[in-house]
Design an enzyme around this catalytic site. Structure first.
Site, PDB file in Angstrom:
ATOM      1  N   ASP A  10      51.533  -7.741 -21.165  1.00  0.00           N
ATOM      2  CA  ASP A  10      50.182  -7.232 -20.925  1.00  0.00           C
ATOM      3  C   ASP A  10      50.106  -6.516 -19.576  1.00  0.00           C
ATOM      4  O   ASP A  10      50.620  -7.024 -18.578  1.00  0.00           O
ATOM      5  CB  ASP A  10      49.203  -8.418 -20.959  1.00  0.00           C
ATOM      6  N   HIS A  11      49.500  -5.331 -19.594  1.00  0.00           N
ATOM      7  CA  HIS A  11      49.269  -4.581 -18.359  1.00  0.00           C
ATOM      8  C   HIS A  11      50.466  -4.523 -17.413  1.00  0.00           C
ATOM      9  O   HIS A  11      50.437  -5.082 -16.324  1.00  0.00           O
ATOM     10  CB  HIS A  11      48.080  -5.161 -17.587  1.00  0.00           C
ATOM     11  N   GLU A  31      47.103   2.268 -21.608  1.00  0.00           N
ATOM     12  CA  GLU A  31      45.708   2.216 -21.187  1.00  0.00           C
ATOM     13  C   GLU A  31      45.286   3.648 -20.879  1.00  0.00           C
ATOM     14  O   GLU A  31      45.979   4.342 -20.127  1.00  0.00           O
ATOM     15  CB  GLU A  31      45.569   1.395 -19.901  1.00  0.00           C
ATOM     16  N   GLY A  37      36.982  -9.154 -17.652  1.00  0.00           N
ATOM     17  CA  GLY A  37      36.186 -10.188 -17.001  1.00  0.00           C
ATOM     18  C   GLY A  37      34.812 -10.324 -17.625  1.00  0.00           C
ATOM     19  O   GLY A  37      34.466  -9.624 -18.573  1.00  0.00           O
ATOM     20  N   HIS A  81      40.388  -4.092 -25.086  1.00  0.00           N
ATOM     21  CA  HIS A  81      40.619  -5.022 -23.963  1.00  0.00           C
ATOM     22  C   HIS A  81      39.284  -5.539 -23.460  1.00  0.00           C
ATOM     23  O   HIS A  81      38.226  -5.007 -23.805  1.00  0.00           O
ATOM     24  CB  HIS A  81      41.369  -4.304 -22.840  1.00  0.00           C
ATOM     25  N   GLY A  82      39.355  -6.585 -22.633  1.00  0.00           N
ATOM     26  CA  GLY A  82      38.107  -7.073 -22.054  1.00  0.00           C
ATOM     27  C   GLY A  82      37.188  -7.696 -23.087  1.00  0.00           C
ATOM     28  O   GLY A  82      35.985  -7.506 -23.044  1.00  0.00           O
ATOM     29  N   ASN A 114      40.845 -13.202 -22.557  1.00  0.00           N
ATOM     30  CA  ASN A 114      41.478 -14.007 -21.512  1.00  0.00           C
ATOM     31  C   ASN A 114      40.452 -14.851 -20.755  1.00  0.00           C
ATOM     32  O   ASN A 114      40.498 -16.081 -20.785  1.00  0.00           O
ATOM     33  CB  ASN A 114      42.267 -13.116 -20.542  1.00  0.00           C
ATOM     34  N   THR A 115      39.473 -14.218 -20.089  1.00  0.00           N
ATOM     35  CA  THR A 115      38.528 -14.950 -19.234  1.00  0.00           C
ATOM     36  C   THR A 115      37.884 -16.136 -19.945  1.00  0.00           C
ATOM     37  O   THR A 115      37.793 -17.235 -19.394  1.00  0.00           O
ATOM     38  CB  THR A 115      37.423 -14.005 -18.721  1.00  0.00           C
TER      39      THR A 115
HETATM   40  O1  G3H Z   1      44.486  -7.934 -21.243  1.00  0.00           O
HETATM   41  C1  G3H Z   1      43.720  -8.881 -21.227  1.00  0.00           C
HETATM   42  C2  G3H Z   1      42.341  -8.691 -21.623  1.00  0.00           C
HETATM   43  O2  G3H Z   1      41.980  -7.395 -21.663  1.00  0.00           O
HETATM   44  C3  G3H Z   1      41.390  -9.750 -21.282  1.00  0.00           C
HETATM   45  O3  G3H Z   1      40.140  -9.363 -20.913  1.00  0.00           O
HETATM   46  O4  G3H Z   1      39.535 -11.375 -19.582  1.00  0.00           O
HETATM   47  O5  G3H Z   1      37.824  -9.713 -20.243  1.00  0.00           O
HETATM   48  O6  G3H Z   1      38.858 -11.222 -21.944  1.00  0.00           O
HETATM   49  P1  G3H Z   1      39.016 -10.486 -20.660  1.00  0.00           P
HETATM   50 ZN    ZN Z   2      43.458  -6.104 -20.713  1.00  0.00          ZN
END
Ligand code: G3H
Ligand code: ZN
Length: 285
Positions: A78-79, A132, A183, A212-213, A236-237
């Site tokens: 990832d990233h 990205e 986030g 993402h996100g 993730n968050t």
């Molecule tokens: O690559 C990881 C994600 O894009 C996580 O994003 O923390 O906003 O869920 P998030």
């Molecule tokens: Zn991401």
């Protein structure tokens, strides 16, 4: 199924594969349990720092073990902000890598992304390369305000530029900026997604798109975004928050408890619950 087959299958059935980041074994166990319980495929993701903490060889060995057991679990770098890391993960046998040049000038992002794509084709053709294209912030944390340079109309990915980028780089998958942010905002809902823009980017590029996100996005926006062309959704968050909240509760309620497996089990269960909840949304069940 290879990851490519799983992604194309999701695209055809207008569902999405959940991508969940890990930095500890409890998160990996939560993901494995969710796959066993639901039968849905999952992508495990490790960012630069998560990989450093977990160990590259360790996470590759675990995912290989699960795949040998017949589980649909895949591994994504990832990233990757450096071409070197992207290449090292391709060499290590990851199922996918994300080269993240979103903060670079477009021509540099194109040059580096192309280099990673050519390397993957030459070294490990089953490894998918995602890029990205559009900045959505960088940290999976709780925030008071929007990350600078994100979510507002002027910062969103333009469909015609996405088409040119995909044509110039040959990437397998694209992660655009469509109102999403990395986030979660503490005191207000995350911004809504620009569904028409997703549709236009999907139409222009004709490749699987990646959202993402995902933390803090509404169920309704998820369903519309997947219908519009998103084939993978990153979370993730919300998983980190579930881990921390359950661990804090366990520590507060069991002050004398010293056994890690007793303290960490509720945190693992809390993560599995979030993962299964998201999988049901992404797979329309
Ligand atoms: O690559 C990881 C994600 O894009 C996580 O994003 O923390 O906003 O869920 P998030
Ligand atoms: Zn991401």
């Amino acid at each position: 199924m290879t990851l490519k087959e799983a992604v194309l299958d999701a695209k055809a059935r207008k569902v999405a594969i959940g991508h969940f980041n890990v930095s500890n074994l409890e998160a990996v166990h939560a993901i494995k349990e969710a796959v066993v319980e639901t039968g849905f495929p999952i992508i495990i993701g490790v960012s630069d720092k998560e990989e450093e903490f977990f160990g590259r060889d360790e996470i590759v060995a675990l995912v290989r073990m699960y795949q040998a057991q017949g589980l649909s679990i895949y591994l994504n770098a990832d990233h990757a902000y450096s071409v070197e890391r992207a290449k090292a993960c391709i060499d290590a046998g990851f199922d996918a890598v994300i080269y993240d040049g979103a903060e670079l000038p477009p021509e540099e992002n194109i040059k580096n992304t192309k280099e990673v794509v050519e390397y993957a084709r030459a070294k490990n053709s089953s490894c998918l390369v995602e890029a990205e294209f559009g900045f959505i912030g960088k940290s999976s944390n709780l925030m008071d305000t929007l990350p600078e340079g994100t979510a507002l109309e002027e910062f969103l990915t333009k469909p015609e530029e996405a088409k040119a980028f995909v044509g110039a780089t040959g990437v397998d998958m694209l992660a655009p900026a469509v109102g999403n942010i990395h986030g979660m905002l503490k005191n207000m809902p995350n911004p809504h997604l620009d569904i028409l823009r997703i549709q236009a980017i999907a139409q222009n590029t004709q490749i699987p798109l990646v959202l993402h996100g995902g933390s803090g996005i509404s169920v309704e926006d998820f369903k519309k975004a997947i219908e519009a062309g998103m084939c993978i959704v990153h979370i993730n968050t919300e998983i980190r928050l579930a881990f921390k909240t359950a661990l804090e509760k366990g520590l507060a309620e069991n002050k004398d408890q010293v056994a890690p497996y007793k303290l960490l089990k509720p945190a693992q269960d809390a993560m599995r619950q979030v993962i299964i909840e998201k999988l049901k949304i992404f797979n329309n069940v």
